[in-house]
Write a protein that holds these residues in place. Structure first.
Motif, PDB file in Angstrom:
ATOM      1  N   GLY A  89       8.400 -27.927   5.279  1.00 46.13           N
ATOM      2  CA  GLY A  89       7.071 -27.725   4.972  1.00 46.13           C
ATOM      3  C   GLY A  89       6.724 -26.549   3.800  1.00 46.13           C
ATOM      4  N   GLN A  90       7.880 -25.793   3.565  1.00 46.87           N
ATOM      5  CA  GLN A  90       7.448 -24.850   2.535  1.00 46.87           C
ATOM      6  C   GLN A  90       8.151 -24.760   1.555  1.00 46.87           C
ATOM      7  OE1 GLN A  90       5.285 -22.076   3.454  1.00 46.87           O
ATOM      8  NE2 GLN A  90       4.602 -23.187   5.358  1.00 46.87           N
ATOM      9  N   PHE A  91       9.301 -25.493   1.312  1.00 50.68           N
ATOM     10  CA  PHE A  91      10.105 -25.520   0.112  1.00 50.68           C
ATOM     11  C   PHE A  91      10.370 -26.785  -0.359  1.00 50.68           C
ATOM     12  CE2 PHE A  91      10.862 -21.450   2.553  1.00 50.68           C
ATOM     13  CZ  PHE A  91      10.819 -20.554   1.460  1.00 50.68           C
ATOM     14  N   LYS A  92      10.574 -27.145  -1.606  1.00 54.67           N
ATOM     15  CA  LYS A  92      11.228 -28.327  -2.178  1.00 54.67           C
ATOM     16  C   LYS A  92      12.827 -27.618  -2.490  1.00 54.67           C
ATOM     17  CE  LYS A  92      11.652 -31.468  -5.902  1.00 54.67           C
ATOM     18  NZ  LYS A  92      10.758 -31.839  -7.163  1.00 54.67           N
ATOM     19  N   LEU A  93      13.691 -28.555  -2.073  1.00 56.13           N
ATOM     20  CA  LEU A  93      15.146 -28.245  -2.130  1.00 56.13           C
ATOM     21  C   LEU A  93      16.004 -29.203  -3.113  1.00 56.13           C
ATOM     22  CD1 LEU A  93      15.755 -27.778   1.605  1.00 56.13           C
ATOM     23  CD2 LEU A  93      15.299 -26.072   0.055  1.00 56.13           C
ATOM     24  N   THR A  94      16.593 -28.563  -3.939  1.00 52.78           N
ATOM     25  CA  THR A  94      17.426 -29.507  -4.998  1.00 52.78           C
ATOM     26  C   THR A  94      18.883 -28.776  -4.980  1.00 52.78           C
ATOM     27  OG1 THR A  94      16.643 -27.896  -6.614  1.00 52.78           O
ATOM     28  CG2 THR A  94      15.468 -29.876  -6.428  1.00 52.78           C
ATOM     29  N   PRO A  95      19.801 -29.842  -5.192  1.00 50.58           N
ATOM     30  CA  PRO A  95      20.984 -29.228  -5.028  1.00 50.58           C
ATOM     31  C   PRO A  95      21.210 -28.257  -6.440  1.00 50.58           C
ATOM     32  CG  PRO A  95      21.072 -31.480  -4.897  1.00 50.58           C
ATOM     33  CD  PRO A  95      19.512 -31.276  -5.360  1.00 50.58           C
ATOM     34  N   VAL A  96      22.532 -27.306  -6.398  1.00 47.99           N
ATOM     35  CA  VAL A  96      22.948 -26.732  -7.470  1.00 47.99           C
ATOM     36  C   VAL A  96      24.192 -27.316  -8.080  1.00 47.99           C
ATOM     37  CG1 VAL A  96      23.734 -24.447  -8.188  1.00 47.99           C
ATOM     38  CG2 VAL A  96      21.788 -24.655  -6.589  1.00 47.99           C
ATOM     39  N   GLU A  97      24.004 -27.715  -9.359  1.00 47.60           N
ATOM     40  CA  GLU A  97      25.275 -28.452  -9.847  1.00 47.60           C
ATOM     41  C   GLU A  97      26.478 -27.622  -9.860  1.00 47.60           C
ATOM     42  OE1 GLU A  97      26.451 -30.631 -14.094  1.00 47.60           O
ATOM     43  OE2 GLU A  97      24.258 -29.760 -13.929  1.00 47.60           O
ATOM     44  N   GLY A  98      27.660 -28.316  -9.328  1.00 42.79           N
ATOM     45  CA  GLY A  98      28.828 -27.895  -9.404  1.00 42.79           C
ATOM     46  C   GLY A  98      29.151 -27.036  -7.922  1.00 42.79           C
ATOM     47  N   LYS A  99      28.300 -27.058  -6.895  1.00 46.64           N
ATOM     48  CA  LYS A  99      28.221 -26.328  -5.891  1.00 46.64           C
ATOM     49  C   LYS A  99      28.306 -27.105  -4.429  1.00 46.64           C
ATOM     50  CE  LYS A  99      28.020 -21.787  -6.788  1.00 46.64           C
ATOM     51  NZ  LYS A  99      28.693 -20.690  -6.303  1.00 46.64           N
ATOM     52  N   GLN A 100      28.874 -28.251  -4.794  1.00 47.53           N
ATOM     53  CA  GLN A 100      28.693 -29.146  -3.388  1.00 47.53           C
ATOM     54  C   GLN A 100      29.764 -28.554  -2.305  1.00 47.53           C
ATOM     55  OE1 GLN A 100      28.833 -33.564  -3.148  1.00 47.53           O
ATOM     56  NE2 GLN A 100      30.997 -33.383  -2.930  1.00 47.53           N
ATOM     57  N   PRO A 101      29.247 -28.228  -1.140  1.00 42.69           N
ATOM     58  CA  PRO A 101      30.205 -27.765  -0.030  1.00 42.69           C
ATOM     59  C   PRO A 101      31.394 -28.727   0.208  1.00 42.69           C
ATOM     60  CG  PRO A 101      27.974 -28.909   0.785  1.00 42.69           C
ATOM     61  CD  PRO A 101      28.038 -28.940  -0.591  1.00 42.69           C
ATOM     62  N   LYS A 102      32.406 -28.288   0.643  1.00 40.95           N
ATOM     63  CA  LYS A 102      33.762 -28.929   1.312  1.00 40.95           C
ATOM     64  C   LYS A 102      33.354 -28.641   2.727  1.00 40.95           C
ATOM     65  CE  LYS A 102      38.781 -28.782   0.941  1.00 40.95           C
ATOM     66  NZ  LYS A 102      39.852 -28.121   0.367  1.00 40.95           N
ATOM     67  N   PRO A 103      33.614 -29.849   3.585  1.00 39.89           N
ATOM     68  CA  PRO A 103      33.805 -29.723   4.876  1.00 39.89           C
ATOM     69  C   PRO A 103      35.059 -29.371   5.442  1.00 39.89           C
ATOM     70  CG  PRO A 103      33.081 -32.235   4.225  1.00 39.89           C
ATOM     71  CD  PRO A 103      33.435 -31.157   2.974  1.00 39.89           C
ATOM     72  N   VAL A 104      35.327 -28.111   6.046  1.00 42.56           N
ATOM     73  CA  VAL A 104      36.336 -27.602   6.615  1.00 42.56           C
ATOM     74  C   VAL A 104      36.288 -27.025   7.961  1.00 42.56           C
ATOM     75  CG1 VAL A 104      37.897 -25.587   6.220  1.00 42.56           C
ATOM     76  CG2 VAL A 104      37.110 -26.891   4.223  1.00 42.56           C
ATOM     77  N   MET A 105      37.203 -27.656   8.755  1.00 42.39           N
ATOM     78  CA  MET A 105      37.275 -27.168  10.196  1.00 42.39           C
ATOM     79  C   MET A 105      38.203 -26.339  10.688  1.00 42.39           C
ATOM     80  SD  MET A 105      37.125 -29.543  13.851  1.00 42.39           S
ATOM     81  CE  MET A 105      37.390 -28.827  15.204  1.00 42.39           C
ATOM     82  N   ILE A 106      37.763 -25.210  11.091  1.00 40.22           N
ATOM     83  CA  ILE A 106      38.802 -24.204  11.939  1.00 40.22           C
ATOM     84  C   ILE A 106      38.599 -24.125  13.293  1.00 40.22           C
ATOM     85  CG2 ILE A 106      39.845 -22.098  11.827  1.00 40.22           C
ATOM     86  CD1 ILE A 106      40.347 -22.984   9.325  1.00 40.22           C
ATOM     87  N   LEU A 107      37.607 -23.702  13.916  1.00 40.55           N
ATOM     88  CA  LEU A 107      37.160 -24.033  15.235  1.00 40.55           C
ATOM     89  C   LEU A 107      35.950 -24.871  15.144  1.00 40.55           C
ATOM     90  CD1 LEU A 107      37.229 -20.270  17.174  1.00 40.55           C
ATOM     91  CD2 LEU A 107      38.419 -22.610  17.589  1.00 40.55           C
ATOM     92  N   THR A 108      35.071 -24.617  13.992  1.00 42.88           N
ATOM     93  CA  THR A 108      33.889 -25.468  13.708  1.00 42.88           C
ATOM     94  C   THR A 108      33.917 -26.109  12.419  1.00 42.88           C
ATOM     95  OG1 THR A 108      32.445 -23.546  13.372  1.00 42.88           O
ATOM     96  CG2 THR A 108      32.387 -24.420  15.332  1.00 42.88           C
ATOM     97  N   LEU A 109      32.990 -27.125  12.168  1.00 46.69           N
ATOM     98  CA  LEU A 109      32.894 -27.722  10.754  1.00 46.69           C
ATOM     99  C   LEU A 109      32.308 -27.102   9.900  1.00 46.69           C
ATOM    100  CD1 LEU A 109      33.753 -30.189   8.869  1.00 46.69           C
ATOM    101  CD2 LEU A 109      32.367 -31.476  10.372  1.00 46.69           C
ATOM    102  N   ARG A 110      32.660 -26.396   9.105  1.00 46.34           N
ATOM    103  CA  ARG A 110      31.631 -25.660   8.408  1.00 46.34           C
ATOM    104  C   ARG A 110      31.739 -26.060   6.791  1.00 46.34           C
ATOM    105  NH1 ARG A 110      30.608 -20.447  10.200  1.00 46.34           N
ATOM    106  NH2 ARG A 110      30.126 -19.474   8.311  1.00 46.34           N
ATOM    107  N   PRO A 111      30.582 -25.870   6.114  1.00 45.98           N
ATOM    108  CA  PRO A 111      30.562 -26.134   4.656  1.00 45.98           C
ATOM    109  C   PRO A 111      31.023 -25.212   3.685  1.00 45.98           C
ATOM    110  CG  PRO A 111      28.247 -25.530   5.379  1.00 45.98           C
ATOM    111  CD  PRO A 111      29.250 -25.397   6.310  1.00 45.98           C
ATOM    112  N   GLU A 112      32.573 -25.130   3.322  1.00 44.85           N
ATOM    113  CA  GLU A 112      33.209 -24.236   2.608  1.00 44.85           C
ATOM    114  C   GLU A 112      32.544 -23.849   1.451  1.00 44.85           C
ATOM    115  OE1 GLU A 112      37.168 -24.558   1.034  1.00 44.85           O
ATOM    116  OE2 GLU A 112      37.690 -23.266   2.517  1.00 44.85           O
ATOM    117  N   GLY A 113      32.324 -22.599   1.071  1.00 47.65           N
ATOM    118  CA  GLY A 113      31.699 -22.362  -0.369  1.00 47.65           C
ATOM    119  C   GLY A 113      30.188 -22.130  -0.004  1.00 47.65           C
TER     120      GLY A 113
END
Length: 462
Positions: free
Chosen positions: A418-442
C-alpha cells in the motif's frame, strides 16, 4: 523470452547419482541441492547415502507418515541433532507423551482470540518498516534484511511486551550465529552418530547459546514474579498455560526452550515468507498491481489490522504461492520405527523418510507448470489436496503458530504494498539456499518507490 524471465529463481536439482562425501559437501552449501530432479516427476524416490533413505511426494503416503502412522515416524536423528542444542527438548523436538502434554499446554496460546489480540504489535512493526524503507531514499533496499528486522520486532514485542530486561540484539545475534554455522549438516548427522559425539560447529556456537538461554531464564523469572498488565503476550500465556489433562505447568527450563523455539521459528520463517513474497510481486508487475488495488480498496491508505486479514484474499494467495515455491522448511525428515510399505515400496526400521516440501510444491504430478508464479492456484483452496501443500506440516504436529504467521505476513505485506511500488534490481536475483531454512542468498534487493498517499478512510475498521 528466456527461461530465467519466465520463471522466478529456483534450485538446480540433482540429475546424476552422488557418493556420500559429495552429498555431504553439497548439503553443507545447500540442502536442497541433494534432491534428485526425478523427485519432481515421481511419487517416491529411494536410495542409500550411508543410510537408506526415501523421498516421498505422494499425498496418500504423506498422509500416512504425518497422520495415520505418526508415532511410527518420529523426527529424524539428524533433525534433533541440529536443533536440540538451541531449543532443548521443546515442543518442536519432543516425542510421545512429553510432546503431547506440552502441545496441550501450549495450544491455547495460539487460539484465534489470542492471535487477534496481538495484531496491533504486527501493525506497529509494519509501520516502522515503512518508515525505515522510506528513509532509505530511492536507492535499492535489501528487503530480506528489512523483513528479518521487522519480524524480530514483532516476535520481541509479542514475547516481551512488558519491557523486561532482555537484550534483543544479543538474542538475535546468537540465533543468527547458530543458524549460520552450527545448523549446518555434519557428516556425523548423515551417518547417524549419537548426539554425544561432538559436532565442531555446534561447539563453537556454545557460548552464544548459553548466554541466550541465561537471558531468557532471567526474563521468565522476572515476569513470573511481577505478573503482567493489559493484553497478555506469549510469555504471559505460556506462564499461565497448563495441560488440561494433568494440570502440569512448564518449568522455567521448559518455558525457556519453548519460548526460544517460538522466537526462532516465529521470526525467521515469517521473514523468509515475506522476503520471497516481495521478490515475487516485484518479479510479476501484473500481480503487484492487482494486489495493490485490493490493498488500496480495503485499507484506504491506513495500516492493515487483524480485522483486515480476511478481506485481503489475494494478498493471502500471494503468500500461499510464495510458501509453495519457497517453503521455509524445505525438507521434513523422519526415521522409520517399524516395517512399512509406502507407494508399494518397502520401508525398514531405521530408514530415513523425507518429505522434500520444496520438491512436493514443484511436483509435476500435482501442480500445473509448477515452477511458474501463479497466486490464483489458491483461489479455491478446497481444490488442492491437503497433503500436496505442506508449508506448516500437517497431522497432530502441524505448526502450532501457523495462524499467527499468516496473520503477521498478510498485515506486513499489505501495508508495504500500500506504500511502495517494488521493482527488481538488475543482476541481483536471489538464489534459494537452504541450511536450516530456505533463504534467498544475497538478499532480496528491490527498488522501493513511495506511492502518492491516499486520503485515509474517515471510518477505518479497527
Amino acid at each position: 523470452m528466456t527461461d530465467a524471465v519466465l520463471y522466478p529463481a529456483r534450485v538446480p536439482l540433482v540429475t546424476e547419482p552422488w557418493g556420500i562425501f559429495k552429498s555431504l559437501r553439497m548439503a553443507r552449501r545447500n540442502v536442497l541441492s541433494i534432491i534428485p530432479e526425478i523427485a519432481t516427476t515421481q511419487p517416491m524416490v529411494s536410495g542409500k547415502t550411508g543410510l537408506r533413505w526415501h523421498m516421498v511426494m505422494d499425498p496418500t503416503a504423506i498422509r500416512r507418515i504425518l497422520l495415520e502412522e505418526v508415532d511410527s515416524y518420529p523426527k529424524s536423528r539428524a533433525t534433533k541433532s541440529l536443533l536440540k542444542p538451541a531449543i532443548g527438548d521443546s515442543l518442536f523436538i519432543a516425542e510421545g507423551a512429553h510432546w503431547r502434554w506440552q502441545r496441550r499446554a501450549a495450544a491455547p496460546v495460539f487460539s484465534h482470540r489470542n492471535v487477534s489480540n496481538l495484531a496491533p504489535i504486527m501493525s506497529g512493526a509494519a509501520d516502522r518498516a515503512v518508515d525505515r524503507i522510506a528513509a532509505a531514499g530511492p536507492r535499492a533496499v535489501d528487503l530480506l534484511e528489512e523483513m528479518v528486522t521487522t519480524t524480530f520486532d514483532v516476535i520481541a514485542g509479542v514475547t516481551f511486551s512488558g519491557g523486561d530486561t532482555f537484550d534483543r540484539d544479543k538474542v538475535h545475534s546468537a540465533i543468527d550465529d547458530y543458524m549460520a554455522e552450527a545448523g549446518k549438516i555434519s557428516l556425523f548427522d548423515i551417518l547417524g552418530f549419537p548426539d554425544w559425539v561432538p559436532r565442531p560447529g555446534r561447539i563453537m556456537s556454545g557460548p552464544a547459546l548459553k548466554d541466550m538461554k541465561a537471558l531468557a531464564d532471567s526474563a521468565i523469572t522476572a515476569r513470573g514474579a511481577r505478573g503482567h498488565d493489559g493484553v497478555p503476550d506469549l510469555l504471559d500465556l505460556l506462564l499461565e498455560g497448563e495441560d488440561p489433562k494433568t494440570k502440569r505447568k512448564m518449568s522455567t527450563a521448559e518455558l525457556r526452550d519453548n519460548l526460544l523455539t517460538f522466537i526462532v521459528a516465529g521470526h525467521e520463517t515469517t521473514a523468509l515468507t515475506l522476503a520471497w513474497s516481495l521478490y515475487l510481486v516485484a518479479f510479476d508487475p501484473a500481480v503487484q498491481d492487482r494486489a495493490r488495488a485490493e490493498v488500496q480498496d480495503v485499507l484506504q491508505g491506513r495500516t492493515a489490522t487483524g480485522a483486515d486479514v480476511e478481506n485481503l484474499p489475494f494478498i493471502r494467495m500471494i503468500i500461499d504461492e510464495a510458501l509453495r515455491l519457497y517453503p521455509p522448511a524445505g525438507i521434513i525428515s523422519r526415521t522409520a520405527q517399524k516395517p512399512d510399505t509406502l507407494c508399494g515400496r518397502e520401508v525398514r526400521p531405521g530408514d530415513t523418510v523425507m518429505i522434500p516440501i520444496y520438491a512436493l510444491g514443484r511436483n509435476k504430478l500435482l501442480w500445473e507448470d509448477p515452477d511458474a508464479f501463479r497466486p490464483d492456484r489458491f483461489a479455491d483452496r478446497k481444490a488442492i489436496d491437503r497433503y500436496a501443500y505442506l508449508p506448516f506440516g500437517d497431522g497432530p504436529r502441524i505448526c502450532i503458530g501457523a495462524s499467527f504467521a499468516i496473520q503477521e505476513a498478510v498485515i506486513i505485506l499489505a501495508t508495504l504494498l500500500g506504500q511502495f511500488k517494488l521493482t527488481p534490481v538488475e543482476g541481483k536475483q536471489p538464489k534459494p539456499v537452504m541450511i536450516l531454512t530456505l533463504r534467498p542468498e544475497g538478499g532480496v534487493w528491490l527498488k522501493a518507490e513511495p506511492l502518492a498517499p491516499l486520503a485515509p478512510d474517515t471510518n477505518p475498521v479497527s
